[in-house]
Design a protein around this motif. Structure first.
Motif, PDB file in Angstrom:
ATOM      1  N   ASP A 243      52.665  45.072  46.767  1.00 30.97           N
ATOM      2  CA  ASP A 243      52.691  43.523  47.109  1.00 30.97           C
ATOM      3  C   ASP A 243      52.018  42.751  45.886  1.00 30.97           C
ATOM      4  OD1 ASP A 243      53.949  44.182  49.289  1.00 30.97           O
ATOM      5  OD2 ASP A 243      52.293  43.383  50.716  1.00 30.97           O
ATOM      6  N   PHE A 244      51.003  43.369  45.289  1.00 35.20           N
ATOM      7  CA  PHE A 244      50.035  42.521  44.344  1.00 35.20           C
ATOM      8  C   PHE A 244      50.534  42.653  42.855  1.00 35.20           C
ATOM      9  CE2 PHE A 244      46.618  42.435  47.726  1.00 35.20           C
ATOM     10  CZ  PHE A 244      47.108  41.226  48.394  1.00 35.20           C
ATOM     11  N   SER A 245      51.213  43.571  42.478  1.00 39.71           N
ATOM     12  CA  SER A 245      51.539  43.796  41.061  1.00 39.71           C
ATOM     13  C   SER A 245      52.325  42.892  40.517  1.00 39.71           C
ATOM     14  CB  SER A 245      52.247  45.291  41.084  1.00 39.71           C
ATOM     15  OG  SER A 245      53.525  45.160  41.524  1.00 39.71           O
ATOM     16  N   GLY A 246      53.197  42.101  41.137  1.00 38.28           N
ATOM     17  CA  GLY A 246      53.716  40.974  40.637  1.00 38.28           C
ATOM     18  C   GLY A 246      53.276  39.791  40.485  1.00 38.28           C
ATOM     19  N   ILE A 247      52.095  39.694  40.735  1.00 43.45           N
ATOM     20  CA  ILE A 247      51.431  38.369  40.905  1.00 43.45           C
ATOM     21  C   ILE A 247      50.156  38.322  40.021  1.00 43.45           C
ATOM     22  CG2 ILE A 247      51.969  37.951  43.178  1.00 43.45           C
ATOM     23  CD1 ILE A 247      49.132  38.342  44.069  1.00 43.45           C
ATOM     24  N   GLU A 248      49.935  39.186  39.027  1.00 41.02           N
ATOM     25  CA  GLU A 248      48.801  39.333  38.189  1.00 41.02           C
ATOM     26  C   GLU A 248      48.786  38.155  37.213  1.00 41.02           C
ATOM     27  OE1 GLU A 248      46.273  41.327  38.480  1.00 41.02           O
ATOM     28  OE2 GLU A 248      46.574  43.005  39.486  1.00 41.02           O
ATOM     29  N   ASN A 249      49.987  37.904  36.716  1.00 40.68           N
ATOM     30  CA  ASN A 249      50.099  36.757  35.692  1.00 40.68           C
ATOM     31  C   ASN A 249      50.204  35.278  36.261  1.00 40.68           C
ATOM     32  OD1 ASN A 249      49.683  38.345  33.665  1.00 40.68           O
ATOM     33  ND2 ASN A 249      51.853  39.099  33.645  1.00 40.68           N
ATOM     34  N   SER A 250      50.052  35.274  37.766  1.00 36.49           N
ATOM     35  CA  SER A 250      50.410  33.988  38.289  1.00 36.49           C
ATOM     36  C   SER A 250      48.979  33.200  38.558  1.00 36.49           C
ATOM     37  CB  SER A 250      50.740  34.047  39.835  1.00 36.49           C
ATOM     38  OG  SER A 250      52.109  34.908  39.709  1.00 36.49           O
ATOM     39  N   PRO A 251      49.068  31.963  38.426  1.00 37.85           N
ATOM     40  CA  PRO A 251      47.517  31.169  38.533  1.00 37.85           C
ATOM     41  C   PRO A 251      47.325  31.211  39.943  1.00 37.85           C
ATOM     42  CG  PRO A 251      49.513  29.816  38.225  1.00 37.85           C
ATOM     43  CD  PRO A 251      50.033  31.160  38.054  1.00 37.85           C
ATOM     44  N   ALA A 252      45.811  31.253  40.191  1.00 45.50           N
ATOM     45  CA  ALA A 252      45.438  31.559  41.518  1.00 45.50           C
ATOM     46  C   ALA A 252      45.465  30.540  42.451  1.00 45.50           C
ATOM     47  CB  ALA A 252      44.074  31.735  41.400  1.00 45.50           C
ATOM     48  N   ASP A 253      46.041  29.190  41.793  1.00 48.40           N
ATOM     49  CA  ASP A 253      46.316  27.780  42.735  1.00 48.40           C
ATOM     50  C   ASP A 253      47.836  27.758  42.736  1.00 48.40           C
ATOM     51  OD1 ASP A 253      46.008  25.282  40.350  1.00 48.40           O
ATOM     52  OD2 ASP A 253      46.785  27.075  40.056  1.00 48.40           O
ATOM     53  N   ALA A 254      48.716  28.584  42.698  1.00 47.52           N
ATOM     54  CA  ALA A 254      50.227  28.541  42.533  1.00 47.52           C
ATOM     55  C   ALA A 254      50.677  28.312  44.023  1.00 47.52           C
ATOM     56  CB  ALA A 254      50.698  29.865  41.994  1.00 47.52           C
ATOM     57  N   GLY A 255      51.308  27.232  44.353  1.00 46.83           N
ATOM     58  CA  GLY A 255      51.739  26.849  45.639  1.00 46.83           C
ATOM     59  C   GLY A 255      52.400  27.827  46.399  1.00 46.83           C
ATOM     60  N   ALA A 256      53.304  28.687  45.649  1.00 48.67           N
ATOM     61  CA  ALA A 256      54.038  29.739  46.238  1.00 48.67           C
ATOM     62  C   ALA A 256      53.208  30.825  46.956  1.00 48.67           C
ATOM     63  CB  ALA A 256      55.072  30.198  45.369  1.00 48.67           C
ATOM     64  N   THR A 269      40.266  40.827  46.189  1.00 49.47           N
ATOM     65  CA  THR A 269      40.424  41.149  47.725  1.00 49.47           C
ATOM     66  C   THR A 269      41.519  41.559  48.407  1.00 49.47           C
ATOM     67  OG1 THR A 269      38.571  39.310  47.958  1.00 49.47           O
ATOM     68  CG2 THR A 269      39.806  40.172  49.938  1.00 49.47           C
ATOM     69  N   THR A 270      41.590  43.006  49.072  1.00 49.28           N
ATOM     70  CA  THR A 270      43.184  43.367  49.459  1.00 49.28           C
ATOM     71  C   THR A 270      43.197  42.858  50.674  1.00 49.28           C
ATOM     72  OG1 THR A 270      41.825  45.618  49.699  1.00 49.28           O
ATOM     73  CG2 THR A 270      42.850  45.198  47.643  1.00 49.28           C
ATOM     74  N   GLY A 271      42.232  42.563  51.615  1.00 43.48           N
ATOM     75  CA  GLY A 271      42.341  42.106  52.938  1.00 43.48           C
ATOM     76  C   GLY A 271      42.819  43.092  54.026  1.00 43.48           C
ATOM     77  N   ILE A 272      43.864  42.660  54.710  1.00 46.71           N
ATOM     78  CA  ILE A 272      44.341  43.615  55.751  1.00 46.71           C
ATOM     79  C   ILE A 272      45.311  44.673  55.059  1.00 46.71           C
ATOM     80  CG2 ILE A 272      46.105  42.295  56.280  1.00 46.71           C
ATOM     81  CD1 ILE A 272      44.449  44.730  58.668  1.00 46.71           C
ATOM     82  N   ARG A 273      45.901  44.642  54.015  1.00 44.31           N
ATOM     83  CA  ARG A 273      46.589  45.283  53.551  1.00 44.31           C
ATOM     84  C   ARG A 273      45.765  46.677  52.872  1.00 44.31           C
ATOM     85  NH1 ARG A 273      48.543  40.316  51.589  1.00 44.31           N
ATOM     86  NH2 ARG A 273      50.867  40.052  51.537  1.00 44.31           N
TER      87      ARG A 273
END
Length: 367
Positions: A243-256, A269-273
């Motif tokens: 779930d998180f491998s594809g967002i490493e290069n995304s800005p933390a404030d990305a709307g999506a 933080t990995t949360g409930i996952r």
């Protein structure tokens, strides 16, 4: 399989408005998973009357009812006698049908539904909704939770049956379909609450645990908390990385990005996952022992549940608190809970008085 001589030859024809290959996949699943599916021969033809075979969905030919050779070869060559075939048919029909015991299904799903009602009714819950307070929320109340619990009641049985049907397969192979079903359950929740998120995280965690319980029941294993948690971890194996491998290069404030994804990027933080993939350690080592010990000590169910909640708030990596109050809010939350939990262990009424009813002092700021 076409038998050499059969007194009754039952055939059923029906039309289906769907992709022929998708229908073929479902029919093959029925033939291979139903206790008497080996006795059925479901053929699929498209609107041009072209047959859709197993090879077209990437599967080998169907095996013979009696041996493991391709069924078509045995039928065309009349390899097996009528007596052999009849003996095998009687063996299949005489065996116990592998249908889920309805009592067990209702017990598991009913327990999940009851859990939602008990959680909503427990009070006082610092920062959370209960019958007497909205906590730190201004968009939901106790009745919102009751509406959500009612809307989700039938879904727990769906999750249990999915787990039961996965018997004999790898647990993680269940998760893609489980997640799709969870999204449908979310739609039911949002429809009942007019778009308010009351149980989204619980649909994930409790849905996984219901499926785990169903799978364990199908395998004849004990439905202990430890077994359910371990099986649940197997079902979601690899979820954090996937779930998180594809967002490493995304800005933390990305709307999506979701709140959980933003927190992973900013704080890892990995949360409930992560909680689920680790086998629900906060539940097994904090929440559940506190609940059991409270009841054994003579506390009411309500009071034992509040002690359990405080224990969980001390140990859980709560993305809701982090997204609302940040690191400082999370620190203040644990600090307040620690004092209330200790007072609760010494005598619940003292701990109960330490729980702020509106929840805001718990965060040190307006949530």
């Amino acid at each position: 399989m076409n038998l050499p001589s059969v007194e009754m030859d039952l055939r059923v024809l029906c039309t289906v408005r769907a992709n022929p290959l998708e229908v073929k996949k479902l029919c093959v699943e029925f033939e291979e998973s139903h206790p008497w599916g080996a006795l059925a021969d479901v053929d699929i033809m498209d609107r041009e009357q072209n047959a859709e075979g197993r090879s077209q969905i990437g599967l080998p030919p169907r095996t013979c009812l009696v041996c493991l050779n391709p069924a078509a070869e045995c039928v065309s060559g009349r390899i097996h006698s009528e007596e052999e075939i009849k003996r095998k048919v009687d063996e299949i029909l005489g065996g116990p049908p592998f249908f889920p015991p309805e009592g067990m299904i209702r017990h598991i799903s009913g327990s999940a539904g009851t859990a939602l009602l008990l959680e909503a009714a427990a009070a006082p819950k610092p920062g959370l909704v209960d019958p007497y307070s909205r906590g730190a929320h201004d968009d939901m109340d106790y009745f919102t939770f009751l509406a959500s619990a009612s809307a989700l009641a039938s879904w727990w049985e769906v999750f249990v049956r999915m787990g039961w049907s996965n018997r004999g397969k790898s647990p993680e192979s269940l998760f893609p379909e489980l997640r799709k079903t969870g999204l449908r359950a979310e739609k039911s929740m949002f429809a009942a609450t007019k778009g308010i998120n009351t149980h989204k995280g619980l649909i994930f965690s409790l849905g996984v645990l219901c499926a785990a319980a169903g799978l364990l029941a199908a395998e004849g294993r004990h439905l202990s908390a430890e077994n359910c948690a371990s099986c649940g971890a197997s079902i979601v194996k690899g979820i954090v990385e996937k779930d998180f491998s594809g967002i490493e290069n995304s800005p933390a404030d990305a709307g999506a990005l979701t709140a959980g994804e933003k927190l992973f990027l900013s704080q890892k933080t990995t949360g409930i996952r992560g909680e689920a993939e680790r086998g629900f350690p906060s539940v097994l080592h904090s929440g559940l022992p506190e609940l059991v010990s409270g009841i054994q000590a003579g506390l009411s169910l309500n009071d034992a549940m509040i002690n359990s909640l405080l224990s969980l708030m001390l140990s859980v990596e709560d993305t809701n608190i982090l997204s609302r109050g940040g690191k400082e809010g999370a620190r203040l939350c644990k600090e307040n809970c620690r004092g209330s939990a200790q007072r609760g262990r010494n005598g619940f009424r003292e701990g109960k008085r330490g729980c702020p009813e509106d929840g805001h002092p718990l965060f040190g700021k307006e949530a």
